[in-house]
Design an enzyme around this catalytic site. Sequence first.
Site, PDB file in Angstrom:
ATOM      1  N   THR A  11       1.543  24.670 -36.504  1.00  0.00           N
ATOM      2  CA  THR A  11       2.558  25.390 -35.890  1.00  0.00           C
ATOM      3  C   THR A  11       2.757  25.039 -34.200  1.00  0.00           C
ATOM      4  OG1 THR A  11       1.091  27.101 -35.436  1.00  0.00           O
ATOM      5  CG2 THR A  11       2.585  27.339 -37.305  1.00  0.00           C
ATOM      6  N   ASP A  14       1.906  19.555 -31.281  1.00  0.00           N
ATOM      7  CA  ASP A  14       1.579  18.051 -32.097  1.00  0.00           C
ATOM      8  C   ASP A  14       1.953  18.456 -33.466  1.00  0.00           C
ATOM      9  OD1 ASP A  14       1.148  17.546 -29.461  1.00  0.00           O
ATOM     10  OD2 ASP A  14      -0.820  16.693 -30.068  1.00  0.00           O
ATOM     11  N   SER A 131     -10.037  15.087 -26.746  1.00  0.00           N
ATOM     12  CA  SER A 131      -9.172  15.479 -25.522  1.00  0.00           C
ATOM     13  C   SER A 131      -9.617  14.469 -24.344  1.00  0.00           C
ATOM     14  CB  SER A 131      -8.974  16.732 -25.046  1.00  0.00           C
ATOM     15  OG  SER A 131      -8.718  16.924 -23.873  1.00  0.00           O
ATOM     16  N   GLU A 133      -9.802  15.817 -21.439  1.00  0.00           N
ATOM     17  CA  GLU A 133     -10.422  16.920 -20.605  1.00  0.00           C
ATOM     18  C   GLU A 133     -11.962  16.666 -20.988  1.00  0.00           C
ATOM     19  OE1 GLU A 133      -9.946  20.437 -18.556  1.00  0.00           O
ATOM     20  OE2 GLU A 133      -8.548  18.806 -19.282  1.00  0.00           O
ATOM     21  N   TYR A 154     -13.544  24.613 -22.468  1.00  0.00           N
ATOM     22  CA  TYR A 154     -12.593  23.913 -23.510  1.00  0.00           C
ATOM     23  C   TYR A 154     -13.062  22.265 -23.604  1.00  0.00           C
ATOM     24  CZ  TYR A 154      -8.588  21.181 -25.084  1.00  0.00           C
ATOM     25  OH  TYR A 154      -7.851  20.200 -25.890  1.00  0.00           O
ATOM     26  N   ARG A 222      -2.357  14.154 -13.262  1.00  0.00           N
ATOM     27  CA  ARG A 222      -2.486  13.950 -14.822  1.00  0.00           C
ATOM     28  C   ARG A 222      -1.753  12.645 -15.260  1.00  0.00           C
ATOM     29  NH1 ARG A 222      -6.057  16.856 -13.871  1.00  0.00           N
ATOM     30  NH2 ARG A 222      -6.660  19.078 -15.002  1.00  0.00           N
ATOM     31  N   ARG A 283      -8.600  27.293 -11.473  1.00  0.00           N
ATOM     32  CA  ARG A 283      -9.498  27.291 -12.081  1.00  0.00           C
ATOM     33  C   ARG A 283     -10.788  27.377 -11.558  1.00  0.00           C
ATOM     34  NH1 ARG A 283      -6.276  23.372 -16.644  1.00  0.00           N
ATOM     35  NH2 ARG A 283      -4.565  24.771 -16.887  1.00  0.00           N
TER      36      ARG A 283
HETATM   37  P1  NAP Z   1      -1.047  23.888 -29.397  1.00  0.00           P
HETATM   38  O1  NAP Z   1       0.502  23.745 -29.033  1.00  0.00           O
HETATM   39  O2  NAP Z   1      -1.650  24.977 -28.566  1.00  0.00           O
HETATM   40  O3  NAP Z   1      -1.195  24.014 -30.668  1.00  0.00           O
HETATM   41  C1  NAP Z   1      -2.342  24.591 -31.143  1.00  0.00           C
HETATM   42  C2  NAP Z   1      -2.366  24.957 -32.664  1.00  0.00           C
HETATM   43  O4  NAP Z   1      -3.571  25.620 -32.997  1.00  0.00           O
HETATM   44  C3  NAP Z   1      -1.286  25.931 -33.081  1.00  0.00           C
HETATM   45  O5  NAP Z   1      -0.660  25.901 -34.339  1.00  0.00           O
HETATM   46  C4  NAP Z   1      -2.209  27.200 -33.092  1.00  0.00           C
HETATM   47  O6  NAP Z   1      -1.754  28.194 -34.156  1.00  0.00           O
HETATM   48  C5  NAP Z   1      -3.540  26.508 -33.839  1.00  0.00           C
HETATM   49  N1  NAP Z   1      -4.669  27.493 -33.800  1.00  0.00           N
HETATM   50  C6  NAP Z   1      -5.532  28.048 -32.500  1.00  0.00           C
HETATM   51  N2  NAP Z   1      -6.417  28.724 -32.929  1.00  0.00           N
HETATM   52  C7  NAP Z   1      -6.452  28.832 -34.170  1.00  0.00           C
HETATM   53  C8  NAP Z   1      -7.379  29.358 -35.270  1.00  0.00           C
HETATM   54  N3  NAP Z   1      -8.262  30.012 -34.758  1.00  0.00           N
HETATM   55  N4  NAP Z   1      -7.167  28.999 -36.454  1.00  0.00           N
HETATM   56  C9  NAP Z   1      -6.078  28.177 -37.025  1.00  0.00           C
HETATM   57  N5  NAP Z   1      -5.467  27.559 -36.035  1.00  0.00           N
HETATM   58  C10 NAP Z   1      -5.642  28.087 -34.865  1.00  0.00           C
HETATM   59  O7  NAP Z   1      -1.758  22.350 -29.110  1.00  0.00           O
HETATM   60  P2  NAP Z   1      -1.184  20.893 -29.030  1.00  0.00           P
HETATM   61  O8  NAP Z   1      -0.598  20.606 -27.806  1.00  0.00           O
HETATM   62  O9  NAP Z   1      -0.281  20.624 -30.244  1.00  0.00           O
HETATM   63  O10 NAP Z   1      -2.508  20.215 -29.373  1.00  0.00           O
HETATM   64  C11 NAP Z   1      -2.976  19.873 -30.599  1.00  0.00           C
HETATM   65  C12 NAP Z   1      -4.568  19.538 -30.585  1.00  0.00           C
HETATM   66  O11 NAP Z   1      -4.699  18.500 -29.701  1.00  0.00           O
HETATM   67  C13 NAP Z   1      -5.491  20.490 -29.913  1.00  0.00           C
HETATM   68  O12 NAP Z   1      -6.601  20.473 -30.448  1.00  0.00           O
HETATM   69  C14 NAP Z   1      -5.413  20.277 -28.507  1.00  0.00           C
HETATM   70  O13 NAP Z   1      -6.822  20.682 -27.880  1.00  0.00           O
HETATM   71  C15 NAP Z   1      -5.533  18.719 -28.711  1.00  0.00           C
HETATM   72  N6  NAP Z   1      -4.874  18.027 -27.454  1.00  0.00           N
HETATM   73  C16 NAP Z   1      -3.784  17.861 -26.906  1.00  0.00           C
HETATM   74  C17 NAP Z   1      -3.307  17.445 -25.699  1.00  0.00           C
HETATM   75  C18 NAP Z   1      -2.217  17.613 -25.240  1.00  0.00           C
HETATM   76  O14 NAP Z   1      -1.704  17.332 -24.285  1.00  0.00           O
HETATM   77  N7  NAP Z   1      -1.105  18.127 -25.803  1.00  0.00           N
HETATM   78  C19 NAP Z   1      -4.257  16.475 -25.235  1.00  0.00           C
HETATM   79  C20 NAP Z   1      -5.367  16.245 -25.904  1.00  0.00           C
HETATM   80  C21 NAP Z   1      -5.891  16.759 -27.087  1.00  0.00           C
HETATM   81  P3  NAP Z   1      -0.675  29.304 -33.371  1.00  0.00           P
HETATM   82  O15 NAP Z   1       0.610  28.614 -33.409  1.00  0.00           O
HETATM   83  O16 NAP Z   1      -0.739  30.351 -34.441  1.00  0.00           O
HETATM   84  O17 NAP Z   1      -1.136  29.599 -31.984  1.00  0.00           O
HETATM   85  N1  GDD Z   2      -1.120  25.786 -16.920  1.00  0.00           N
HETATM   86  C1  GDD Z   2      -0.924  25.672 -15.592  1.00  0.00           C
HETATM   87  N2  GDD Z   2      -0.223  26.687 -14.804  1.00  0.00           N
HETATM   88  N3  GDD Z   2      -1.494  24.813 -15.036  1.00  0.00           N
HETATM   89  C2  GDD Z   2      -1.482  24.696 -13.395  1.00  0.00           C
HETATM   90  C3  GDD Z   2      -0.710  25.811 -12.935  1.00  0.00           C
HETATM   91  C4  GDD Z   2      -0.134  26.943 -13.540  1.00  0.00           C
HETATM   92  O1  GDD Z   2       0.565  27.655 -13.105  1.00  0.00           O
HETATM   93  N4  GDD Z   2      -0.918  25.329 -11.576  1.00  0.00           N
HETATM   94  C5  GDD Z   2      -1.434  24.045 -11.317  1.00  0.00           C
HETATM   95  N5  GDD Z   2      -1.707  23.707 -12.602  1.00  0.00           N
HETATM   96  C6  GDD Z   2      -2.631  22.525 -13.036  1.00  0.00           C
HETATM   97  C7  GDD Z   2      -3.866  22.726 -13.627  1.00  0.00           C
HETATM   98  O2  GDD Z   2      -4.911  23.407 -12.725  1.00  0.00           O
HETATM   99  C8  GDD Z   2      -4.239  21.566 -14.301  1.00  0.00           C
HETATM  100  O3  GDD Z   2      -5.072  20.864 -13.251  1.00  0.00           O
HETATM  101  C9  GDD Z   2      -2.808  21.056 -14.489  1.00  0.00           C
HETATM  102  O4  GDD Z   2      -1.892  21.765 -13.686  1.00  0.00           O
HETATM  103  C10 GDD Z   2      -2.402  20.622 -15.892  1.00  0.00           C
HETATM  104  O5  GDD Z   2      -2.644  21.896 -16.572  1.00  0.00           O
HETATM  105  P1  GDD Z   2      -2.055  22.245 -17.952  1.00  0.00           P
HETATM  106  O6  GDD Z   2      -0.656  21.690 -18.322  1.00  0.00           O
HETATM  107  O7  GDD Z   2      -2.459  23.465 -18.194  1.00  0.00           O
HETATM  108  O8  GDD Z   2      -3.111  21.196 -18.806  1.00  0.00           O
HETATM  109  P2  GDD Z   2      -4.402  20.668 -18.944  1.00  0.00           P
HETATM  110  O9  GDD Z   2      -4.652  19.283 -18.228  1.00  0.00           O
HETATM  111  O10 GDD Z   2      -5.351  21.756 -18.242  1.00  0.00           O
HETATM  112  O11 GDD Z   2      -4.805  20.628 -20.286  1.00  0.00           O
HETATM  113  C11 GDD Z   2      -3.850  19.896 -21.272  1.00  0.00           C
HETATM  114  O12 GDD Z   2      -4.208  18.670 -21.324  1.00  0.00           O
HETATM  115  C12 GDD Z   2      -5.482  18.563 -21.988  1.00  0.00           C
HETATM  116  C13 GDD Z   2      -5.691  16.809 -22.137  1.00  0.00           C
HETATM  117  O13 GDD Z   2      -6.096  16.348 -20.770  1.00  0.00           O
HETATM  118  C14 GDD Z   2      -3.919  20.692 -22.790  1.00  0.00           C
HETATM  119  O14 GDD Z   2      -2.825  20.211 -23.533  1.00  0.00           O
HETATM  120  C15 GDD Z   2      -5.405  20.597 -23.060  1.00  0.00           C
HETATM  121  O15 GDD Z   2      -5.411  21.033 -24.633  1.00  0.00           O
HETATM  122  C16 GDD Z   2      -5.414  18.952 -23.643  1.00  0.00           C
HETATM  123  O16 GDD Z   2      -6.646  18.689 -24.238  1.00  0.00           O
END
Ligand code: NAP
Ligand code: GDD
Length: 345
Positions: A11, A14, A131, A133, A154, A222, A283
């Site tokens: 859901t 990704d 990630s 991260e 995280y 980023r 943060r």
């Molecule tokens: P997302 O939009 O936040 O989706 C997270 C998914 O995990 C949702 O389907 C959520 O369900 C499900 N989930 C959360 N807690 C759960 C639980 N306790 N049991 C079962 N399902 C649960 O994340 P995304 O951006 O698609 O990312 C997908 C994966 O890649 C994550 O593991 C994230 O950490 C990793 N990742 C993402 C990025 C990025 O930039 N997007 C980069 C590196 C790694 P609900 O819809 O019910 O909340």
């Molecule tokens: N969310 C958020 N909200 N971030 C902010 C804000 C705000 O109002 N203002 C500044 N930022 C800065 C955060 O401090 C961070 O440095 C950057 O914007 C990106 O924040 P996010 O978009 O929340 O993403 P992230 O980089 O912390 O994490 C995402 O990318 C990771 C991969 O590097 C998530 O998708 C993680 O799940 C993923 O692993």
Amino acid sequence: MAKRAFVTGITGQDGSYLAEFLLDKGYEVHGVIRRASTFNTHRIDHLYVDPHVPGARLFLHYGDLMDGARLATLLSAIRPDEVYHLAAQSHVRVSFDEPEYTAETTAFGTLRLLEAIRRIGLDCRFYQASSSEMFGASPLPQSETTPFHPRSPYGSAKVFAFWSACNYREAYGQFVVNGILFNHESPRRGETFVTRKITRAVARIRAGLDRYLYLGNIDVVRDWGYAPEYIEGMWRMLQADAPDDYVLATGTGYSVREFLALAFDHVGLDWERYVRFDDRYVRPAEIDALVGDATKARTSLGWEPQIRTPELVNLMVDADISALESGERHWIDRPALPGWSTAPS
Ligand code: NAP
Ligand code: GDD
């Protein structure tokens, strides 16, 4: 026989693109969804077909990363060829508020799945959503050989999951890969991540619905790519001859400040008039810069992203404007990529 995939996090951003991608490729797709008092399937509703209809290939099952027995029951019954483990508490800022829950889901959730597969004796390929991260404070550019230095609960949880995946590969010979993905975004990105928060605010400010956008640290850098391209990278990792770990990234870095300028410029507005600081979004520990080196994925998997941050910004702003004007989200929102059809069947 169609290949069978098991997708956690279906859901999410990704998961929804991956489900489309796999259905396009002819897979039978089984997704895990959480029971909630409201509907949480809006990102995949356009893919859903009543399972009683002959030919349906998307099946949804209730489950949760906290419940290892349920995950084992599902895996045992479905017996997938490929497991894409995407579910996690994925918000870095929230992980400082809920560190234990983040570890339970993001770290131990992975372990529960790997252990269930081992105990069942399932012969399947496993993708772990690792990630950038995890690199945290390590120097740029970050590649598969860069040491980890996580800066959040995280990030630490993802490091645990990464090494658990490596351990099950080495100890039990499971086909397990880590995709170390840098930030990837889309019109389906959750509204509290910074890119979507900005593009959504641009649409609302342009329409006169909001006056200001409140953000935290805007000097961080980023490496933002386009999510559908990263989904194809995940799939390619599981089709390789041998399991390995790969970075996926564009190799270019932009600050949040630059992202803001690109997004507001796209609609002819000056961002400095609309953006305000709120320390709620700062943060306790920050990652100043993440920029990836995806050479290994390019040379070994032939994976190369086409869409860079400026183009991504434009497509996300345009999607938020059209969603606001039409009053509905458009989930079939991706431009055609090589090998993808334009609409799921
Ligand atoms: P997302 O939009 O936040 O989706 C997270 C998914 O995990 C949702 O389907 C959520 O369900 C499900 N989930 C959360 N807690 C759960 C639980 N306790 N049991 C079962 N399902 C649960 O994340 P995304 O951006 O698609 O990312 C997908 C994966 O890649 C994550 O593991 C994230 O950490 C990793 N990742 C993402 C990025 C990025 O930039 N997007 C980069 C590196 C790694 P609900 O819809 O019910 O909340
Ligand atoms: N969310 C958020 N909200 N971030 C902010 C804000 C705000 O109002 N203002 C500044 N930022 C800065 C955060 O401090 C961070 O440095 C950057 O914007 C990106 O924040 P996010 O978009 O929340 O993403 P992230 O980089 O912390 O994490 C995402 O990318 C990771 C991969 O590097 C998530 O998708 C993680 O799940 C993923 O692993």
